[in-house]
Write an enzyme that holds these catalytic residues in place. Structure first.
Site, PDB file in Angstrom:
ATOM      1  CG  ASP A  27      -2.158   0.901   1.008  1.00 57.19           C
ATOM      2  OD1 ASP A  27      -3.233   0.344   0.702  1.00 57.19           O
ATOM      3  OD2 ASP A  27      -2.035   2.128   1.128  1.00 57.19           O
ATOM      4  CG  ASN A  80      -8.126  -4.287  -3.335  1.00 63.67           C
ATOM      5  OD1 ASN A  80      -9.326  -4.268  -3.600  1.00 63.67           O
ATOM      6  ND2 ASN A  80      -7.587  -3.473  -2.430  1.00 63.67           N
ATOM      7  CE1 TYR A 146     -11.026   2.742 -10.159  1.00 59.08           C
ATOM      8  CE2 TYR A 146     -13.327   2.987 -10.790  1.00 59.08           C
ATOM      9  CZ  TYR A 146     -12.346   2.365 -10.048  1.00 59.08           C
ATOM     10  OH  TYR A 146     -12.698   1.351  -9.192  1.00 59.08           O
ATOM     11  CE  LYS A 150      -9.937  -0.872 -10.573  1.00 61.06           C
ATOM     12  NZ  LYS A 150      -9.357  -1.998  -9.814  1.00 61.06           N
TER      13      LYS A 150
END
Length: 274
Positions: A27, A80, A146, A150
């Site tokens: 992260d 993720n 975005y 995706k």
């Protein structure tokens, strides 16, 4: 896995370690990531954290190798992490912002998967789970980079399932709907809406919002032997959102009365993404 310090990512880390997986998560948030790893370790889970910016190719290099070294092998990769970018219309979007979104969401997923697949092939197979978005079918204004990134994740998932299947590596995707996270609450407040979606306004067929644990459960299933014959598939965790015909809980705030998208200059990290 990537993006494990908050929201959906943290729920996935907690679920996987609770199921007995030894997890390395990556992260950008050093403080939050360290806190999650410490908390899970103190509860007896096998967990380690690395701080890295997935848009930085130098920082991505070696992540998989260090994970293999730490745990003695690799059987699962969960892609993720997501970067939404500046909330700008296409006419206002810069190439720099587009590039960062693509690098974080799509390019990092592809090349971390490449590195993981090499390790999994040596170890006799494995599972890869990618996080897609309901916005591929129900896009919001000011999310063009975005949504495009995706949408690429969904296509990449199918392509890799075909390519990696002969090596015993399964590749699947999870599509979250509207999930109640801290990031979602912050985004609603930012566009002038209340932090919480009011009862009765849930954008799904079920009488509640989705929770991060709902998504984590789908990831855990795809990672498990219960899904041993599942590859190239998409598990949608949206409470029927894609069938509900109800307005998106962010749409009102993202559009002005004249129908033009509102600008949101502050880029958002994983948490509001779905």
């Amino acid at each position: 896995m990537t993006g494990g310090a908050a929201g959906i990512g943290r729920a996935i880390v907690e679920r996987l370690t609770g199921d007995g997986w030894a997890v390395t998560f990556v992260d950008l948030d050093q403080e939050a990531g360290s806190a999650v790893a410490t908390d899970i370790s103190e509860r007896g889970g096998a967990c380690r954290f690395e701080c890295a910016d997935l848009a930085d190719r130098d920082q991505r290099r070696g992540l998989v190798a260090r994970t293999v070294e730490a745990w003695g092998g690799l059987k699962l990769l969960v892609n993720n992490a997501a970067y939404v970018g500046a909330r700008l219309s296409l006419m206002e979007l810069t190439e720099e912002d587009w590039d960062r979104v693509m690098e974080t969401n799509l390019t990092a997923t592809a090349f971390l998967t490449r590195d993981a697949a090499r390790a999994m092939h040596r170890g006799g197979g494995g599972s890869i789970v990618n996080m897609a978005t309901i916005q591929e079918l129900l896009p919001l204004p000011t999310h063009v980079s975005y949504v495009a990134s995706k949408g690429g994740i969904s296509a990449l998932t199918r392509s890799l399932a075909v390519e990696l299947g002969p090596y015993g590596i399964r590749v699947n995707a999870v599509v979250p709907g509207v999930i109640q996270t801290h990031g979602m609450a912050e985004e609603r407040e930012h566009v002038g809406l209340g932090a919480a979606v009011q009862d009765g306004n849930q954008p799904s067929l079920l009488p509640r919002l989705g929770m991060p644990e709902d998504v984590a459960g789908a990831v855990a299933f795809l990672a498990s032997t219960d899904a041993a014959f599942v590859t190239g598939s998409t598990v949608t965790v949206d409470g029927g959102r894609s069938l509900s015909r109800k307005p998106d809980p962010l749409a009102e705030g993202l559009t002005t009365r004249t129908g033009q998208p509102k600008q949101s200059p502050e880029p958002q990290q994983e948490g509001t993404a779905r």
